[in-house]
Write a protein that holds these residues in place. Sequence first.
Motif, PDB file in Angstrom:
ATOM      1  N   LEU A   1      77.145  12.787  40.439  1.00 36.30           N
ATOM      2  CA  LEU A   1      77.821  13.153  41.685  1.00 36.30           C
ATOM      3  C   LEU A   1      77.070  14.255  42.431  1.00 36.30           C
ATOM      4  O   LEU A   1      77.013  14.252  43.662  1.00 36.30           O
ATOM      5  CB  LEU A   1      79.261  13.587  41.411  1.00 36.30           C
ATOM      6  N   ALA A   2      76.496  15.199  41.707  1.00 30.68           N
ATOM      7  CA  ALA A   2      75.719  16.257  42.362  1.00 30.68           C
ATOM      8  C   ALA A   2      74.464  15.690  43.016  1.00 30.68           C
ATOM      9  O   ALA A   2      74.100  16.104  44.127  1.00 30.68           O
ATOM     10  CB  ALA A   2      75.355  17.346  41.354  1.00 30.68           C
ATOM     11  N   ILE A   3      73.807  14.744  42.363  1.00 29.77           N
ATOM     12  CA  ILE A   3      72.648  14.084  42.970  1.00 29.77           C
ATOM     13  C   ILE A   3      73.093  13.284  44.203  1.00 29.77           C
ATOM     14  O   ILE A   3      72.430  13.303  45.244  1.00 29.77           O
ATOM     15  CB  ILE A   3      71.941  13.162  41.946  1.00 29.77           C
ATOM     16  N   GLY A   4      74.216  12.591  44.098  1.00 32.52           N
ATOM     17  CA  GLY A   4      74.754  11.853  45.246  1.00 32.52           C
ATOM     18  C   GLY A   4      75.108  12.773  46.395  1.00 32.52           C
ATOM     19  O   GLY A   4      74.915  12.427  47.569  1.00 32.52           O
ATOM     20  N   ALA A   5      75.622  13.948  46.094  1.00 26.83           N
ATOM     21  CA  ALA A   5      75.952  14.912  47.140  1.00 26.83           C
ATOM     22  C   ALA A   5      74.693  15.390  47.854  1.00 26.83           C
ATOM     23  O   ALA A   5      74.697  15.587  49.070  1.00 26.83           O
ATOM     24  CB  ALA A   5      76.711  16.096  46.545  1.00 26.83           C
TER      25      ALA A   5
ATOM     26  N   SER B   1      79.454  14.085  50.975  1.00 27.04           N
ATOM     27  CA  SER B   1      78.833  14.971  49.996  1.00 27.04           C
ATOM     28  C   SER B   1      79.729  16.151  49.634  1.00 27.04           C
ATOM     29  O   SER B   1      79.617  16.688  48.538  1.00 27.04           O
ATOM     30  CB  SER B   1      77.480  15.467  50.501  1.00 27.04           C
ATOM     31  N   THR B   2      80.605  16.549  50.531  1.00 25.09           N
ATOM     32  CA  THR B   2      81.558  17.603  50.187  1.00 25.09           C
ATOM     33  C   THR B   2      82.444  17.154  49.031  1.00 25.09           C
ATOM     34  O   THR B   2      82.648  17.896  48.064  1.00 25.09           O
ATOM     35  CB  THR B   2      82.425  17.957  51.407  1.00 25.09           C
ATOM     36  N   TRP B   3      82.928  15.923  49.107  1.00 24.38           N
ATOM     37  CA  TRP B   3      83.812  15.417  48.056  1.00 24.38           C
ATOM     38  C   TRP B   3      83.036  15.090  46.791  1.00 24.38           C
ATOM     39  O   TRP B   3      83.568  15.231  45.690  1.00 24.38           O
ATOM     40  CB  TRP B   3      84.613  14.220  48.557  1.00 24.38           C
ATOM     41  N   TYR B   4      81.797  14.675  46.923  1.00 22.81           N
ATOM     42  CA  TYR B   4      80.954  14.486  45.740  1.00 22.81           C
ATOM     43  C   TYR B   4      80.741  15.821  45.026  1.00 22.81           C
ATOM     44  O   TYR B   4      80.785  15.899  43.800  1.00 22.81           O
ATOM     45  CB  TYR B   4      79.599  13.900  46.116  1.00 22.81           C
ATOM     46  N   GLY B   5      80.487  16.859  45.807  1.00 18.99           N
ATOM     47  CA  GLY B   5      80.287  18.185  45.223  1.00 18.99           C
ATOM     48  C   GLY B   5      81.539  18.703  44.529  1.00 18.99           C
ATOM     49  O   GLY B   5      81.475  19.280  43.444  1.00 18.99           O
TER      50      GLY B   5
ATOM     51  N   LEU C   1      78.743  27.659  41.010  1.00 18.53           N
ATOM     52  CA  LEU C   1      78.540  28.376  42.264  1.00 18.53           C
ATOM     53  C   LEU C   1      77.721  27.546  43.251  1.00 18.53           C
ATOM     54  O   LEU C   1      78.039  27.521  44.450  1.00 18.53           O
ATOM     55  CB  LEU C   1      77.867  29.723  42.016  1.00 18.53           C
ATOM     56  N   CYS C   2      76.692  26.875  42.783  1.00 14.71           N
ATOM     57  CA  CYS C   2      75.893  26.022  43.669  1.00 14.71           C
ATOM     58  C   CYS C   2      76.727  24.873  44.228  1.00 14.71           C
ATOM     59  O   CYS C   2      76.667  24.578  45.434  1.00 14.71           O
ATOM     60  CB  CYS C   2      74.679  25.464  42.940  1.00 14.71           C
ATOM     61  N   LEU C   3      77.502  24.221  43.372  1.00 13.75           N
ATOM     62  CA  LEU C   3      78.320  23.100  43.819  1.00 13.75           C
ATOM     63  C   LEU C   3      79.426  23.555  44.764  1.00 13.75           C
ATOM     64  O   LEU C   3      79.704  22.897  45.777  1.00 13.75           O
ATOM     65  CB  LEU C   3      78.905  22.360  42.620  1.00 13.75           C
TER      66      LEU C   3
ATOM     67  N   ALA D   1      70.024  21.954  43.124  1.00 11.45           N
ATOM     68  CA  ALA D   1      70.062  23.073  42.181  1.00 11.45           C
ATOM     69  C   ALA D   1      71.314  22.985  41.312  1.00 11.45           C
ATOM     70  O   ALA D   1      71.262  23.235  40.098  1.00 11.45           O
ATOM     71  CB  ALA D   1      70.022  24.398  42.924  1.00 11.45           C
ATOM     72  N   GLY D   2      72.439  22.625  41.926  1.00 15.59           N
ATOM     73  CA  GLY D   2      73.663  22.424  41.153  1.00 15.59           C
ATOM     74  C   GLY D   2      73.504  21.312  40.127  1.00 15.59           C
ATOM     75  O   GLY D   2      73.989  21.424  39.000  1.00 15.59           O
ATOM     76  N   ALA D   3      72.807  20.241  40.501  1.00 16.63           N
ATOM     77  CA  ALA D   3      72.571  19.141  39.561  1.00 16.63           C
ATOM     78  C   ALA D   3      71.663  19.581  38.417  1.00 16.63           C
ATOM     79  O   ALA D   3      71.899  19.228  37.258  1.00 16.63           O
ATOM     80  CB  ALA D   3      71.957  17.950  40.294  1.00 16.63           C
ATOM     81  N   ALA D   4      70.645  20.367  38.729  1.00 11.79           N
ATOM     82  CA  ALA D   4      69.736  20.839  37.685  1.00 11.79           C
ATOM     83  C   ALA D   4      70.466  21.742  36.693  1.00 11.79           C
ATOM     84  O   ALA D   4      70.314  21.602  35.476  1.00 11.79           O
ATOM     85  CB  ALA D   4      68.558  21.584  38.302  1.00 11.79           C
ATOM     86  N   PHE D   5      71.292  22.639  37.203  1.00 13.23           N
ATOM     87  CA  PHE D   5      72.031  23.521  36.306  1.00 13.23           C
ATOM     88  C   PHE D   5      73.159  22.768  35.596  1.00 13.23           C
ATOM     89  O   PHE D   5      73.563  23.165  34.503  1.00 13.23           O
ATOM     90  CB  PHE D   5      72.542  24.751  37.054  1.00 13.23           C
ATOM     91  N   THR D   6      73.653  21.696  36.186  1.00 10.86           N
ATOM     92  CA  THR D   6      74.615  20.839  35.488  1.00 10.86           C
ATOM     93  C   THR D   6      73.960  20.189  34.279  1.00 10.86           C
ATOM     94  O   THR D   6      74.551  20.117  33.195  1.00 10.86           O
ATOM     95  CB  THR D   6      75.166  19.759  36.436  1.00 10.86           C
ATOM     96  N   PHE D   7      72.725  19.724  34.448  1.00 13.19           N
ATOM     97  CA  PHE D   7      71.983  19.147  33.330  1.00 13.19           C
ATOM     98  C   PHE D   7      71.765  20.178  32.227  1.00 13.19           C
ATOM     99  O   PHE D   7      71.967  19.889  31.044  1.00 13.19           O
ATOM    100  CB  PHE D   7      70.637  18.595  33.820  1.00 13.19           C
ATOM    101  N   LEU D   8      71.364  21.393  32.611  1.00 19.77           N
ATOM    102  CA  LEU D   8      71.153  22.444  31.612  1.00 19.77           C
ATOM    103  C   LEU D   8      72.459  22.829  30.920  1.00 19.77           C
ATOM    104  O   LEU D   8      72.475  23.096  29.717  1.00 19.77           O
ATOM    105  CB  LEU D   8      70.508  23.667  32.259  1.00 19.77           C
ATOM    106  N   THR D   9      73.544  22.859  31.678  1.00 17.49           N
ATOM    107  CA  THR D   9      74.849  23.146  31.085  1.00 17.49           C
ATOM    108  C   THR D   9      75.209  22.086  30.054  1.00 17.49           C
ATOM    109  O   THR D   9      75.697  22.411  28.961  1.00 17.49           O
ATOM    110  CB  THR D   9      75.933  23.223  32.171  1.00 17.49           C
ATOM    111  N   ALA D  10      74.986  20.818  30.395  1.00 22.22           N
ATOM    112  CA  ALA D  10      75.284  19.736  29.456  1.00 22.22           C
ATOM    113  C   ALA D  10      74.455  19.891  28.185  1.00 22.22           C
ATOM    114  O   ALA D  10      74.982  19.766  27.073  1.00 22.22           O
ATOM    115  CB  ALA D  10      75.000  18.379  30.111  1.00 22.22           C
TER     116      ALA D  10
END
Length: 185
Positions: A20-24, A50-54, A106-108, A142-151
Amino acid sequence: MASIVVIALVLLLDIFAFVLAIGAEQRRSTADVSQDGAGRSYCVYTTDASTWYGVGALALLLAGQAIAMAASRCFCCGRALSPGRWRAFSGVCFIICWLTFLIAELCLLAGSVRNAYHTKYSDYFINGPPRCAMLRKGVFAAGAAFTFLTALFTELHYIFYAKARSAAAASPPIIHGGGIGMTRI
């Protein structure tokens, strides 16, 4: 042993949040300047998906983090873990997963809020075409990248926590022949 259900559920939620972050990032709002009937310039925005994807990515990442922290008792509650490398690895991954989680959230959140902000008429205050507010490229990425690191670090934290918990549940070995033997008194 680590629960496969918890690992799979957290990983699934984090993967959906990443997608979803990549889609946003791909569907960010863009603006074009147009003229109304009175000849005033205004901003016309494209889709606001993209607002709703985020927001969806933010909610899924939060749900995955909540499940992982509930399963590991947030690392600080519950019975004590045995000292050793698994507890140390779990502690390091716990700190890193929370740091990356906060940055991703925070990025999302900032990307969703900024993408939802639209200006309409701004030529009342300035001369020339209006300045249309648009989200910079890369905020959702950036939100997607940190989402990956969080996972990644959340999964590692939970696996190391489970190893440390199973090591704490095992009884210590009884050493025969050496030492004073005060444990049996």
